[in-house]
Design an enzyme around this catalytic site. Structure first.
Site, PDB file in Angstrom:
ATOM      1  N   GLU A  74      80.889  13.571  47.862  1.00  0.00           N
ATOM      2  CA  GLU A  74      82.344  13.672  47.721  1.00  0.00           C
ATOM      3  C   GLU A  74      83.068  12.900  48.825  1.00  0.00           C
ATOM      4  OE1 GLU A  74      80.177  16.105  47.328  1.00  0.00           O
ATOM      5  OE2 GLU A  74      80.812  17.510  45.774  1.00  0.00           O
ATOM      6  N   LYS A  99      72.926  10.343  42.864  1.00  0.00           N
ATOM      7  CA  LYS A  99      71.880  10.419  43.890  1.00  0.00           C
ATOM      8  C   LYS A  99      70.574  10.731  43.165  1.00  0.00           C
ATOM      9  CE  LYS A  99      71.233  12.581  48.447  1.00  0.00           C
ATOM     10  NZ  LYS A  99      71.732  13.658  49.330  1.00  0.00           N
TER      11      LYS A  99
HETATM   12  N1  LIG Z   1      78.443  18.671  45.355  1.00  0.00           N
HETATM   13  C1  LIG Z   1      77.434  18.333  46.194  1.00  0.00           C
HETATM   14  N2  LIG Z   1      76.372  19.134  46.307  1.00  0.00           N
HETATM   15  C2  LIG Z   1      75.372  18.795  47.132  1.00  0.00           C
HETATM   16  C3  LIG Z   1      75.403  17.596  47.857  1.00  0.00           C
HETATM   17  C4  LIG Z   1      76.529  16.764  47.715  1.00  0.00           C
HETATM   18  O1  LIG Z   1      76.648  15.663  48.309  1.00  0.00           O
HETATM   19  N3  LIG Z   1      77.539  17.157  46.870  1.00  0.00           N
HETATM   20  N4  LIG Z   1      74.341  17.277  48.663  1.00  0.00           N
HETATM   21  C5  LIG Z   1      73.270  18.047  48.781  1.00  0.00           C
HETATM   22  C6  LIG Z   1      72.097  17.644  49.558  1.00  0.00           C
HETATM   23  O2  LIG Z   1      72.343  16.577  50.441  1.00  0.00           O
HETATM   24  C7  LIG Z   1      70.997  17.319  48.536  1.00  0.00           C
HETATM   25  O3  LIG Z   1      71.316  16.095  47.842  1.00  0.00           O
HETATM   26  C8  LIG Z   1      69.618  17.182  49.107  1.00  0.00           C
HETATM   27  O4  LIG Z   1      68.686  17.080  48.034  1.00  0.00           O
HETATM   28  C9  LIG Z   1      73.179  19.334  48.096  1.00  0.00           C
HETATM   29  N5  LIG Z   1      74.291  19.620  47.248  1.00  0.00           N
END
Ligand SMILES: Nc1nc2c(c(=O)[nH]1)N=C([C@H](O)[C@@H](O)CO)CN2
Length: 118
Positions: A74, A99
């Site tokens: 975000e 991701k």
């Molecule tokens: N809405 C989000 N949720 C999560 C994020 C994110 O960037 N936005 N990031 C993580 C951790 O970094 C994850 O990607 C590790 O696997 C978890 N939830």
């Protein structure tokens, strides 16, 4: 005016994530971007100076994310949106950051944002 310029599947390697281990490695992010632009002007002039140059934008996206090293997707999305609006004069944009591999069993996870007005 429904014209736009888009970038699809731009892969950027950067430090990203909320967990300690994620601050020690780089991971791939995949960017999709659609930006409102009046393509009639470059369509008549045939001059890249009148166009929203997708190569320049792609380079700026990559530079930004590599320097930013965001914890959250975000945060990356919000900063990119501001740059596109302020530096490139984009009035409306839709941005997706994926991701891949972040959640086992999911092909990709990520965020969509839309900013500005067409
Ligand atoms: N809405 C989000 N949720 C999560 C994020 C994110 O960037 N936005 N990031 C993580 C951790 O970094 C994850 O990607 C590790 O696997 C978890 N939830």
């Amino acid at each position: 005016m429904a014209d736009s310029v888009f970038i699809e599947g731009l892969v950027v390697e950067t430090v990203v994530g909320v967990y300690d281990w994620e601050r020690e490695v780089t991971q791939s992010l995949v960017i999709d971007l659609e930006m409102a632009w009046d393509n009639r002007v470059p369509g008549h002039s045939d001059d890249v100076a009148d166009a929203l140059d997708y190569a320049t934008v792609s380079g700026r996206v990559e530079t930004c994310l590599k320097a930013l090293r965001p914890k959250l997707l975000e945060r990356g999305a919000e900063v990119l949106a501001g740059i596109l609006q302020q530096e490139f004069g984009v009035t409306w944009l839709r941005l997706t950051i994926r991701k891949p591999g972040a959640v086992p069993g999911a092909k990709a996870v990520g965020v969509h944002i839309e900013r500005g007005a067409r």
